[in-house]
Design a protein around this motif. Sequence first.
Motif, short mmCIF file in Angstrom:
data_model
loop_
_atom_site.label_atom_id
_atom_site.label_comp_id
_atom_site.label_asym_id
_atom_site.label_seq_id
_atom_site.Cartn_x
_atom_site.Cartn_y
_atom_site.Cartn_z
N GLY A 53 0.81 -1.21 0.00
CA GLY A 53 0.00 0.00 0.00
C GLY A 53 0.85 1.26 0.00
O GLY A 53 0.55 2.24 -0.69
N MET A 54 1.93 1.24 0.78
CA MET A 54 2.84 2.39 0.82
C MET A 54 3.43 2.67 -0.57
O MET A 54 3.46 3.82 -1.03
CB MET A 54 4.00 2.12 1.78
CG MET A 54 3.66 2.17 3.24
SD MET A 54 5.18 1.92 4.23
CE MET A 54 4.46 1.53 5.81
N SER A 55 3.92 1.62 -1.21
CA SER A 55 4.59 1.77 -2.50
C SER A 55 3.64 2.31 -3.57
O SER A 55 3.98 3.26 -4.30
CB SER A 55 5.17 0.43 -2.96
OG SER A 55 6.10 -0.07 -2.02
N ILE A 56 2.45 1.72 -3.64
CA ILE A 56 1.47 2.16 -4.63
C ILE A 56 1.07 3.61 -4.37
O ILE A 56 1.01 4.43 -5.29
CB ILE A 56 0.23 1.25 -4.59
CG1 ILE A 56 0.59 -0.16 -5.06
CG2 ILE A 56 -0.89 1.82 -5.46
CD1 ILE A 56 -0.52 -1.17 -4.91
N CYS A 57 0.81 3.91 -3.10
CA CYS A 57 0.38 5.26 -2.74
C CYS A 57 1.48 6.28 -3.00
O CYS A 57 1.22 7.39 -3.49
CB CYS A 57 -0.04 5.29 -1.27
SG CYS A 57 -0.75 6.87 -0.75
N ALA A 58 2.72 5.92 -2.70
CA ALA A 58 3.84 6.85 -2.88
C ALA A 58 4.01 7.23 -4.35
O ALA A 58 4.15 8.41 -4.69
CB ALA A 58 5.12 6.23 -2.34
N MET A 59 4.00 6.24 -5.22
CA MET A 59 4.22 6.51 -6.64
C MET A 59 3.04 7.26 -7.26
O MET A 59 3.23 8.14 -8.10
CB MET A 59 4.48 5.20 -7.38
CG MET A 59 5.69 4.42 -6.87
SD MET A 59 7.21 5.40 -6.75
CE MET A 59 7.58 5.65 -8.49
N THR A 60 1.83 6.93 -6.82
CA THR A 60 0.65 7.63 -7.34
C THR A 60 0.61 9.07 -6.83
O THR A 60 0.25 9.99 -7.57
CB THR A 60 -0.65 6.90 -6.91
OG1 THR A 60 -0.56 5.52 -7.25
CG2 THR A 60 -1.87 7.50 -7.60
N THR A 61 1.01 9.26 -5.59
CA THR A 61 1.04 10.60 -5.01
C THR A 61 2.11 11.46 -5.68
O THR A 61 1.89 12.65 -5.95
CB THR A 61 1.31 10.53 -3.49
OG1 THR A 61 0.27 9.77 -2.86
CG2 THR A 61 1.35 11.91 -2.88
N LYS A 62 3.26 10.87 -5.97
CA LYS A 62 4.33 11.61 -6.65
C LYS A 62 3.89 12.06 -8.04
O LYS A 62 4.37 13.06 -8.57
CB LYS A 62 5.59 10.75 -6.77
CG LYS A 62 6.42 10.70 -5.49
CD LYS A 62 7.68 9.86 -5.67
CE LYS A 62 8.69 10.55 -6.58
NZ LYS A 62 9.27 11.76 -5.93
N ALA A 63 2.95 11.30 -8.61
CA ALA A 63 2.42 11.67 -9.93
C ALA A 63 1.37 12.78 -9.83
O ALA A 63 0.83 13.21 -10.85
CB ALA A 63 1.81 10.44 -10.61
#
Length: 319
Positions: free
Chosen positions: A43-53
């Motif tokens: 969840g952290m990884s998915i959220c981090a990359m989506t948030t950075k976008a």
Amino acid sequence: MSNQMMGAIILGLVYSLMVLGVYISFRILKIPDLTVDGSIVFGMSICAMTTKAGHPYLGLIAAMAGGLVAGLVTGFLQTKAKIPAILAGILTMTGLYSFNLQIQAGSPNVSLLGSETVFSLAVSRMSNMNKNVVRIIVSAIIVLIVTAIVIWFFRTRLGLFIRTTGDNEDMVRASSINADRMKLVALAVANGLVALSGGVYCHYMNYADVTAGSGTVVSGFASVIIGEALMALILMIVGLFAKSVRDRKGSVTMGFISAILGSIAYRVIVALAINANILPSHFLKFITVMIIIIALSITPIRDWLFGVSDKRRRLKENA
């Protein structure tokens, strides 16, 4: 209230979503699901990359969706591949490590500094308030909304079937209900909540790290146990004045509330233990283990003490 204590409360609220997931698998489904250590980082990884976008809200939704998929994989290994529950969780957790690295483009950690998160957006809109107070409010709102949805879900027909599967799987199968499907749904929901917790944590800490999930399931168990002990104490006191409250101590609503209460209490206890400087900060996992051992030992010790006192009383009466 000190910033350290406020930080502990925020972490307790953020991790309470994870504890809700652990409660579903551990208490409702009666399955010790070790997928948690992997799905929270997923969840952290998915959220981090989506948030950075540039999509912070979508990042939380995507994180939860990823957790649902992870739970389905574990459920498939348990129900279709007939792999023991603990091993199935370990296999999924281990496999997710590679996916987490892939999502983070091979980097073990991703920083969100400079990116908008749900917390930074709230702080900018309520700039006249203390930042930690705003974070507590945001975390509490997320937890309240998610908990309300989860309580509603487990009061539906499907939720009742899941609860019954955990209580008596043989009876469920005899009633022509697909117990395997119930396990799949429950594990998906549980890990969806865990991954959502990872997403919220990622927004709060402004980073994602592939090693951040180590020991998460243990802290989840500790929070559940502590929460149940505290809720039992609260209901015992309140029940002296309100029988209707005492009669609801075994309800699913009380169970979820106790999980949230336990998550906050656990983080406060850890913060107090570290702040006391009795042990260095790297003894955090040892403190967690000791908390679980003490919590699990309370009931047997109490029963033993009462048993000894009852035995002595009977001996005196027969003398």
